[in-house]
Design a protein around this motif. Structure first.
Motif, mmCIF file in Angstrom:
data_model
loop_
_atom_site.group_PDB
_atom_site.id
_atom_site.type_symbol
_atom_site.label_atom_id
_atom_site.label_comp_id
_atom_site.label_asym_id
_atom_site.label_seq_id
_atom_site.Cartn_x
_atom_site.Cartn_y
_atom_site.Cartn_z
ATOM 1 N N MET A 1 0.996 -0.974 -0.094
ATOM 2 C CA MET A 1 -0.106 0.047 -0.095
ATOM 3 C C MET A 1 0.883 1.260 0.146
ATOM 4 O O MET A 1 1.862 1.375 0.840
ATOM 5 N N GLU A 2 0.496 2.194 -0.727
ATOM 6 C CA GLU A 2 1.408 3.463 -1.010
ATOM 7 C C GLU A 2 0.581 4.317 0.261
ATOM 8 O O GLU A 2 -0.394 4.547 0.375
ATOM 9 N N THR A 3 1.861 4.823 0.925
ATOM 10 C CA THR A 3 1.402 5.636 1.989
ATOM 11 C C THR A 3 2.092 7.000 1.822
ATOM 12 O O THR A 3 3.142 7.128 1.551
ATOM 13 N N PRO A 4 1.202 8.029 1.281
ATOM 14 C CA PRO A 4 1.672 9.450 1.120
ATOM 15 C C PRO A 4 2.558 9.995 2.365
ATOM 16 O O PRO A 4 2.253 9.629 3.500
ATOM 17 N N HIS A 5 3.405 11.129 2.264
ATOM 18 C CA HIS A 5 4.164 11.613 3.216
ATOM 19 C C HIS A 5 3.178 12.581 3.857
ATOM 20 O O HIS A 5 2.496 13.274 3.290
ATOM 21 N N LEU A 6 3.221 12.234 5.410
ATOM 22 C CA LEU A 6 2.457 13.025 5.931
ATOM 23 C C LEU A 6 3.239 13.806 6.748
ATOM 24 O O LEU A 6 4.479 13.547 7.354
ATOM 25 N N PRO A 7 2.646 15.229 7.183
ATOM 26 C CA PRO A 7 3.347 16.150 8.278
ATOM 27 C C PRO A 7 3.464 15.249 9.359
ATOM 28 O O PRO A 7 2.535 14.570 10.071
ATOM 29 N N TYR A 8 4.639 15.321 10.186
ATOM 30 C CA TYR A 8 4.896 14.637 11.386
ATOM 31 C C TYR A 8 3.537 14.956 12.388
ATOM 32 O O TYR A 8 3.476 14.117 13.248
ATOM 33 N N THR A 9 3.239 16.289 12.377
ATOM 34 C CA THR A 9 2.239 16.432 13.625
ATOM 35 C C THR A 9 1.033 15.685 13.154
ATOM 36 O O THR A 9 0.382 15.143 14.484
ATOM 37 N N ILE A 10 0.614 15.587 11.889
ATOM 38 C CA ILE A 10 -0.552 14.636 11.688
ATOM 39 C C ILE A 10 -0.192 13.366 12.007
ATOM 40 O O ILE A 10 -1.119 12.374 12.572
ATOM 41 N N ARG A 11 0.685 12.636 11.399
ATOM 42 C CA ARG A 11 1.193 11.545 11.649
ATOM 43 C C ARG A 11 1.070 11.109 13.335
ATOM 44 O O ARG A 11 0.707 9.950 13.680
ATOM 45 N N ASP A 12 1.926 11.954 14.176
ATOM 46 C CA ASP A 12 1.804 11.675 15.573
ATOM 47 C C ASP A 12 0.749 11.813 16.235
ATOM 48 O O ASP A 12 0.630 11.038 17.117
ATOM 49 N N VAL A 13 -0.334 12.532 15.644
ATOM 50 C CA VAL A 13 -1.635 12.635 16.461
ATOM 51 C C VAL A 13 -2.356 11.369 16.303
ATOM 52 O O VAL A 13 -2.894 10.660 16.954
ATOM 53 N N ILE A 14 -2.137 10.771 15.049
ATOM 54 C CA ILE A 14 -3.034 9.598 14.722
ATOM 55 C C ILE A 14 -2.416 8.474 15.528
ATOM 56 O O ILE A 14 -3.050 7.465 16.125
ATOM 57 N N LYS A 15 -0.934 8.387 15.335
ATOM 58 C CA LYS A 15 -0.157 7.327 16.325
ATOM 59 C C LYS A 15 -0.612 7.147 17.701
ATOM 60 O O LYS A 15 -0.877 6.315 18.270
ATOM 61 N N ALA A 16 -0.534 8.566 18.581
ATOM 62 C CA ALA A 16 -0.937 8.667 19.653
ATOM 63 C C ALA A 16 -2.510 8.126 19.778
ATOM 64 O O ALA A 16 -2.813 7.411 20.901
ATOM 65 N N ARG A 17 -3.405 8.565 18.929
ATOM 66 C CA ARG A 17 -4.533 7.935 19.179
ATOM 67 C C ARG A 17 -4.865 6.418 19.104
ATOM 68 O O ARG A 17 -5.649 5.774 19.869
#
Length: 212
Positions: A1-17
């Protein structure tokens, strides 16, 4: 699956969730990310290996946390991610080795569940068997990729058909132990599909391979 580059803030928020989820809910979220859109309740329950109570509690938690949403009816319950980014981040966090293993597990579970009707689900099975990247499952990957390619040809979806057929041929090229697959049929079918797409040089190479 291709995962687009995400800003770290968005990725970190999702990971924390996601990291706040219970083990059962996280396991179900991982499987839903592997399955993709419209994960069926029965498939999640079968693959997860959890008790019925754990499965229901995990799914309730995912709905409460707005990770998954429930759709369908009582006879056919489905789950979709509330946002595509949730699926993308969860999938990417699995790591390649675990993702391969889960694709293999999902593929075999779905095939067993479909039984004699498995061929009519070739598109879905082809994706999971191919992404498993498993030598023991390579024959099934070729089988369903070829079937999905022929099905796409029947729908006049030539580009989709070419992708399926090329993937089947790639599996055959990488694994010479697969000697019982219809290599010539895959070659000639892909050659004709390339011609229909106007890719005449690629088609000629395939015709030459089939002749040799």
């Amino acid at each position: 699956m291709e995962t687009p580059h995400l800003p770290y803030t968005i990725r970190d928020v999702i990971k924390a969730r996601v990291e706040r989820l219970s083990p059962a809910a996280r396991k179900l979220a991982n499987l839903a990310a592997i399955i993709g859109t419209r994960a069926e309740h029965e498939t999640l329950a079968s693959v997860a290996g959890l008790s019925e109570a754990e499965t229901i509690a995990g799914l309730d938690e995912l709905r409460e946390q707005r990770v998954l949403e429930e759709t369908g009816s009582v006879d056919a319950i489905h789950y979709d991610f509330t946002h595509p980014l949730l699926q993308q981040v969860i999938y990417s966090e699995l790591g390649q080795a675990r993702a391969r293993l889960l694709h293999a597990t999902v593929a075999e579970t779905l095939e067993q569940g479909y039984g004699n009707a498995a061929a009519s689900h070739a598109d879905e099975l082809a994706v999971h068997f191919a992404r498993a990247h498993s030598q023991p499952l390579a024959r099934k990957a070729v089988k369903y990729l070829y079937a999905a390619g022929r099905g796409a040809i029947g729908r006049y979806a030539n580009r989709e058909a070419a992708n399926y057929l090329a993937a089947a041929l790639d599996h055959l090229d990488k694994d010479p132990t697969i000697i019982d697959a219809p290599r010539d049929e895959i070659l000639t079918t892909l050659a004709r599909t390339r011609q229909r797409l106007g890719e005449y040089d690629a088609a000629m190479e395939l015709w030459t391979r089939a002749r040799d």
